[in-house]
Each structure stands twice: as structure tokens, then as C-alpha cells.
Write an enzyme that holds these catalytic residues in place. Structure first.
Site, mmCIF file in Angstrom:
data_model
loop_
_atom_site.group_PDB
_atom_site.id
_atom_site.type_symbol
_atom_site.label_atom_id
_atom_site.label_comp_id
_atom_site.label_asym_id
_atom_site.label_seq_id
_atom_site.Cartn_x
_atom_site.Cartn_y
_atom_site.Cartn_z
ATOM 1 N N LYS A 67 -8.209 -43.334 -4.452
ATOM 2 C CA LYS A 67 -10.001 -43.843 -3.358
ATOM 3 C C LYS A 67 -10.752 -43.162 -3.739
ATOM 4 C CE LYS A 67 -8.284 -39.902 -0.771
ATOM 5 N NZ LYS A 67 -9.271 -38.598 -0.695
ATOM 6 N N THR A 68 -10.579 -41.976 -4.944
ATOM 7 C CA THR A 68 -11.750 -41.050 -5.094
ATOM 8 C C THR A 68 -13.063 -41.955 -6.013
ATOM 9 O OG1 THR A 68 -10.404 -39.173 -4.739
ATOM 10 C CG2 THR A 68 -12.798 -39.558 -6.058
ATOM 11 N N ASP A 87 -14.855 -40.014 3.460
ATOM 12 C CA ASP A 87 -13.884 -39.376 2.337
ATOM 13 C C ASP A 87 -12.920 -38.623 3.979
ATOM 14 O OD1 ASP A 87 -11.297 -39.516 0.820
ATOM 15 O OD2 ASP A 87 -12.392 -37.815 0.022
ATOM 16 N N GLU A 88 -11.357 -39.175 3.244
ATOM 17 C CA GLU A 88 -10.727 -38.175 4.996
ATOM 18 C C GLU A 88 -10.866 -38.378 6.248
ATOM 19 O OE1 GLU A 88 -7.595 -36.986 3.480
ATOM 20 O OE2 GLU A 88 -8.095 -36.435 1.043
ATOM 21 N N GLN A 111 -1.377 -39.739 6.521
ATOM 22 C CA GLN A 111 -1.575 -38.573 6.240
ATOM 23 C C GLN A 111 -2.549 -37.629 6.764
ATOM 24 O OE1 GLN A 111 -2.334 -37.502 1.518
ATOM 25 N NE2 GLN A 111 -2.694 -39.989 1.622
ATOM 26 N N ARG A 167 3.512 -35.488 -3.106
ATOM 27 C CA ARG A 167 3.114 -34.634 -3.594
ATOM 28 C C ARG A 167 3.736 -35.107 -4.712
ATOM 29 N NH1 ARG A 167 -1.248 -35.038 -2.237
ATOM 30 N NH2 ARG A 167 -0.416 -36.814 -0.623
#
Length: 673
Positions: free
Chosen positions: A29-30, A216-217, A247, A605
């Protein structure tokens, strides 16, 4: 757009209508945000100064800015705005200071300063003090602010005397902030929202300035952050929101994952693109994550997949006690480190609560395994740094009562608590800040000559120091100030050894060097004014999370909340037990769903291997208690899990097709001695 998958390319090119990108864990996504910014500038010709990208941490904002720097030369990205939500709010407030009724040089209070102010107000109100705990009151006021409620609105919504007392405290707290020309952390979002909502001219001004917004987020936004985005982008909806409801793990601090669905309500032309290809994990990790999160009916379905490789099944280590669990994890890491030449930095141990770290630390130290425990004291929270920062804040804003109270007797100046209490009474009567109260006619009438002399000396010295700040760099002036008050001598008095005092003094010198570096605007190269510097430093200190050099060859110990956004080749998810994960206080539907998402974050993770650990019995409140495996293990198909340490041979029932039947068998075995 070389190397991007079709969904990523579609997300980058889409600009005609509002866009929601549901980006699964590890889906790049970044990179999508970075490439979209490049696309807006290079292909669509949008000026960089009209593009705003917002995220939640300084680390994420720095990473985004660094990646943009690798893609665009300085002249093409000049004016680009990449920041946290609160930095965006602060920048807006700086440009609209007078419009918002603030005076230049306003102070931004951190959580400790805010709490101290609340404690002071409670000391002045015995009735409220008998009903309220300061930290609980602080949390409630923060919640009201994040929900955009005024003190009057909060009072109208109260159902009991405790809430009513807290709403009354909220009103007093707001008045005191005005008197001190101060804002707290929540105000950095609330006040801009109120301005844009209530002032059409300001709203039009900012909607013209923000030509395109990337967030973002998005699943972590609260009510006020959602409203800030809505007001900035206007009816045209020139934005891309990137998030992952799988998330969403911060409801306890106000995050509202339903904001993702509210976008469709407020922006009917919204398009949605899903990013489901994961670039970091093997497929067995993603399969376990998909199976777990499929039990959450509150999120939109996504199916993560990867081209990295198939991967192996996940071990489940069943240990007798928490001490055995910690020993098993540590020895396993040591074995794999030497056998496979795996660097210690490749391992992470994740847990639900910080209390689980103590035994893990003991075992790692016992085997001489280097480790880093994330979540320790922030550099900005050190007492010596907060003292120096308080002096600097007072130079910029003489109305800053929190800063004044911190340093008026640091070092000791003979201005005792009785004097400060009387000043507080005068301040309340005059509706002024403490410095004004100390220099008022009322103070001359009520304080004896010796006390007035001490106060006058102190405030005269402060004024002289403030004048120096106008003629030389802030860090140099502060160094001179610390020498004048013999702060190093004060540290020697405070500490039991010269070495400890030296260490704190060195910390302070490091902070002063950092102050020099950030005192220069990165875009213009000009030196910041004292007020702008203090505001920037305050915000950075509030947002700071202690970080360690990621090249350190050390095992990472961190909570599941702290692990979000990170990745490690080998992950141990410890304490996979009922009442730990899910937590015993989170058994209701909504809270249970968030616990499941927290487990999902832990699983995703892992890049190469994932190991779950649990115990048969655990000591709680001094008593040994038998425990049950986490229900979340039951939601992962049994074929993906390799149980070790159960104590008996695997029965036929364990190999049945459904995870439910397998878990029943495992529970039966765990009940045996």
C-alpha cells in the site's frame, strides 16, 4: 508502473472519483500511495504543494517522504505535504491562529501536562475530586473531544453524577487552556474541524489549498479525523483512502473501522479497489490469516495470496507453565540461530500484554541472547528533556502554566507550594495565567515582601532570557540558560552517582543537538521562529515512539499492538490462550472481533515461519489456574498446525477434517497429566 500488479495500477490511475483502496496486509500500500503521488505530479500536472498525504506516525510519514525523494527530484516535489494527522492540524492552526482566537506562540500540551492541569483543577474542586480519578477524567474528556462534543453537549448527554462532574471539569479545563493560550493533543484535530465546519471562508480557502488528499490507515481514524478529511476534500471528494478493516485494532483509543463504510454514505461516487496479493509472507501464513479473519462478519472479505512460496505448517508449542514457555522460545531461537545461521534480528516474540515480557526477558538474558523490548521510555519523556523543554516553552509562551509549574523550582528557588497555591487562587479569581497573577496588584496585597522579591527576581530573569532568545539561536540560548541555573549541579544533587548525572547531562546535550537540526525548515532553509520551533518540538515529542536501529542483531519483543506495520522472518505468537488472546475483558461480540483482528495482525507479521505457544497452566493473582487454548486456534484448519508437547500420541480424532473436532481432541489431551 513497472512491477505493479493490475489492482495496484488501477488504484494509482484512478483520480476522477473518490477512491477507497482496501489493502490487505503486505500488499504494497505504501508503494501505491507513493506511485500515485508521482502520477499526480508527473502525469496529471498537479502542483506538489496541492497534494497532501496523511498517516498516523512520524515513522510512516518519513518513510513515505524518503520514497518520494527517490522518485522525484527536489524541484518536482517542493511544497509536497506529507505528515501525520496531528501535524496537518497543527499546520492549519498556525495559518489560522488569529482566525481561531489564539495568540501567537500558543503551547501544545502533552499527555503529562494535560494530566497535571486536570489534577490541579480537581484539587480546586473537592466535590469533583471525590468522584473522579484524574486519568479516567482525562480519557473521558479526550473521548468527548474526539467525538467533537463541547462541554455543554457532553453535560447534556450525561446519565449520572460522575459523568456530570467530568463534564463540568471539561468546561473548567477548556477555560484554563484558553487562559494559558494552550491546546492539548486532541485540539489539533478538533479545533481545525470546528473552524472548517463553522467558517465558510476558511473552508473554501482550505479546500482550494488541498487539491488532492491521500489518507493511509483509514481504518484507524476516529470521528474527528473522519470529519477533518470530509471537510478538507469537499463535495468533489478529491481523495484516496487506503485502509484494511482486517487490521482495525484501536477501537480502545477511539478508532472507528465503520468509517470505511461511511465513505460510501458520504461519497456516493466512491469506487473500491482491493489489494489482495501479499509480497512478504509464504502462503501457509496467509491461509491461516484468511481462515481466522473469515470468522469476522464485521469486515469486508479479502483473500490474501502470495507468490513468495507455499511455506510449512505452523508449530503449536504446548508448555507446562509460563516459565517453561519462555524457556522453550529462547532455546528454540538459540538453536535456530546456530544451526541455520539465522541472525537474531530475524526473530520476533509477540504477546498480548506487557506483563508477559518479564519471563521472556529473563530467559533471553540467561542464554545471552540480545533483545530489544519495544515500548520503553521515550527519549522525550526523560525528566531532564522535559525540564529543558519547559523552559523553552515558557520563553515562547509566558502564559504556559504547565511549563511554569514544572520549572519554577527546578532547580530550587525557595518558591514553595503555599506560594503556588495562593497564586493559583489569584489566577482563578482574575481568570488569568499564573505569571500574570504573580505580577498583579492582588499578589502585592496578599504575598509577603520576601516571596514577592523571589517571584520578581524569577520573572525578571525569565524576561531577560526571553529577550536573548530573540537575538540568538534557541539551542545556544538554552545552553546558556542551563549553565546560568547550574542545571548540571542540580542533576548531581538529584542522582546517587556522578555517572548517572553525567548520563542525564549527555542526554540533554543530544537533545540540544537535535533541537539545532530541526530549527531549520527543511523546505525553505530558513530558521524557525521560537514559537514555531516549540510547537514543532512539542508535536514531535508527543508522537515519538522509541525506536532502535533495525540493523541491531537482536530479537524483538513487542506487543501485538506495537507490531502493526512491522514484519519479521520468524514470529513467535506467545500466550495463545483463552483470557490472554482473546483477553478476559474482551469477550463481548465487538471486542471479541477486535481481538480476532489483533491475532490476525500477529499472524501476518510472519514472513517465513510462525510458531504459536501456550501453556497448560498459568499463575494469575498468585494462584495456579488451568488454561484452555485460544479459540482462535480452533478457527485455523488443523492441517496447518503441528502440535508439539501435547504429551500423548496424536489420535485419529485430531486428524479429522474440521478444526473444531481437532480442537476438542486437543483440549481433551491437555487435560491429561
Amino acid at each position: 508502473m513497472h512491477g505493479l500488479n493490475p489492482q495496484q495500477q488501477a488504484a494509482i490511475r484512478h483520480i476522477d472519483t473518490p477512491l477507497l483502496v482496501l489493502a490487505g496486509a503486505g500488499s504494497g500500500k505504501t508503494r501505491v500511495i507513493v506511485e500515485k503521488i508521482v502520477h499526480l505530479i508527473d502525469t496529471k500536472g498537479l502542483p506538489a504543494r496541492g497534494i497532501w498525504a496523511v498517516t498516523f506516525t512520524n515513522k510512516a510519514a518519513r518513510e513515505m517522504a524518503e520514497r518520494i525523494g527517490q522518485r522525484l527530484p527536489p524541484e518536482r516535489r517542493r511544497g509536497l505535504n506529507i505528515s501525520t494527522f496531528h501535524t496537518l492540524g497543527l499546520n492549519l492552526i498556525r495559518r489560522e491562529t488569529r482566525t481561531m482566537g489564539l495568540r501567537p506562540g500558543f503551547t501544545v500540551l502533552d499527555a503529562e501536562d494535560s494530566l497535571n492541569l486536570i489534577k490541579s483543577l480537581l484539587q480546586q474542586n473537592e466535590a469533583a475530586a471525590g468522584l473522579l480519578e484524574p486519568k479516567e477524567a482525562q480519557a473521558q474528556i479526550s473521548k468527548w473531544k474526539n467525538d467533537l462534543l463541547t462541554a455543554d453537549q457532553a453535560l447534556a448527554s450525561c446519565d449520572d453524577p460522575v459523568e456530570a462532574a467530568c463534564a463540568s471539569l471539561y468546561a473548567d479545563y477548556g477555560r484554563q487552556l484558553v487562559a494559558c493560550n494552550a491546546l492539548d493533543f486532541d485540539d489539533l484535530i478538533k479545533r481545525p474541524v470546528e473552524l472548517l465546519r463553522d467558517d465558510p471562508e476558511a473552508r473554501e480557502r482550505w479546500q482550494h489549498r488541498v487539491r488532492y488528499l491521500l489518507v493511509d490507515e483509514y481504518q484507524d481514524t476516529n470521528a474527528s479525523q473522519y470529519e477533518l478529511v470530509r471537510l478538507l476534500v469537499g463535495p468533489m471528494g478529491r481523495f484516496t483512502a487506503v485502509g484494511d478493516d482486517h487490521q482495525s485494532i484501536y477501537a480502545w483509543r477511539g478508532a472507528r473501522p465503520e468509517n470505511l463504510t461511511h465513505l460510501q454514505r458520504d461519497f456516493p461516487r466512491l469506487e473500491t479497489i482491493k489489494l489482495e496479493q501479499n509480497y512478504r509472507s509464504v502462503n501457509t501464513v496467509l491461509t491461516a490469516a484468511n481462515q481466522l479473519i473469515s470468522n469476522d462478519p464485521t469486515t469486508q472479505p479479502k483473500n490474501l495470496w502470495s507468490a513468495v512460496g507455499p511455506g510449512e505448517g505452523h508449530r503449536v508449542l504446548v508448555c507446562d507453565t509460563a516459565e517453561d514457555e519462555a524457556e522453550r522460545i529462547a532455546t528454540d531461537i538459540l538453536h535456530r540461530h546456530f544451526k541455520d545461521d539465522t541472525p537474531y534480528r530475524s526473530f520476533a516474540i509477540l504477546f498480548r500484554g506487557n506483563h508477559q515480557a518479564r519471563l521472556l526477558e529473563q530467559q533471553l538474558r540467561k542464554l545471552s541472547i540480545p533483545y530489544v523490548l519495544t515500548g520503553g521510555q521515550s527519549f522525550f519523556e526523560r525528566a531532564e528533556v522535559k525540564d529543558a523543554m519547559a523552559y523553552l516553552r515558557l520563553m515562547a509562551n509566558p502564559s504556559d502554566d504547565a511549563a511554569l509549574l514544572r520549572i519554577i523550582n527546578t532547580p530550587r528557588r525557595g518558591i514553595g507550594p503555599t506560594t503556588l497555591e495562593r497564586l493559583g487562587q489569584i489566577s482563578r479569581e482574575r481568570h488569568s495565567h499564573l505569571a500574570a497573577a504573580a505580577q498583579s496588584i492582588t499578589a502585592e496585597q496578599r504575598l509577603d515582601a520576601r516571596v514577592r522579591h523571589q517571584l520578581n527576581q524569577f520573572f525578571d530573569w525569565l524576561e531577560a532570557s526571553r529577550a536573548r532568545m530573540e537575538t540568538e539561536p534557541a539551542a545556544d540560548a538554552l545552553r546558556r540558560l542551563l549553565e546560568e541555573i547550574d542545571y548540571f549541579g542540580y542533576l548531581r544533587e538529584q542522582e546517587s552517582s556522578a555517572k548517572a548525572a553525567e548520563r542525564r547531562w549527555t542526554n540533554l546535550q543530544d537533545w540540544l543537538e537535535w533541537t539545532e537540526r530541526i530549527a531549520v525548515d527543511s523546505e525553505s532553509g530558513e530558521t524557525l521562529s521560537l514559537a514555531d520551533l516549540v510547537q514543532k518540538m512539542s508535536l514531535l515529542g508527543i508522537l515519538d515512539q522509541k525506536t532502535r536501529d533495525q540493523d541491531d542483531n537482536a530479537v524483538r519483543l513487542l506487543t501485538l499492538h506495537g507490531a502493526k506495520g512491522l514484519e519479521f522472518p520468524h514470529v513467535f505468537l506467545s500466550g495463545m490462550e483463552e483470557d490472554l488472546l482473546p483477553h478476559q475483558d474482551c469477550q463481548e461480540d465487538e471486542r471479541l472481533a477486535e481481538e480476532r483482528r489483533l491475532c490476525f495482525v500477529g499472524i501476518t507479521r510472519a514472513q517465513r515461519s510462525l510458531t504459536f505457544t501456550l501453556t497448560r497452566r498459568r499463575r494469575r493473582y498468585g494462584q495456579w489456574r488451568d488454561v484452555q487454548p485460544s479459540r482462535f486456534l480452533e478457527e485455523i484448519e488443523v492441517d496447518l498446525l503441528r502440535w508439539e508437547g501435547v504429551g500423548v500420541k496424536r489420535s485419529e480424532a485430531e486428524t479429522r477434517a474440521t478444526a473444531k473436532e481437532a480442537m476438542a481432541s486437543i483440549r481433551a489431551m491437555l487435560g491429561k497429566d
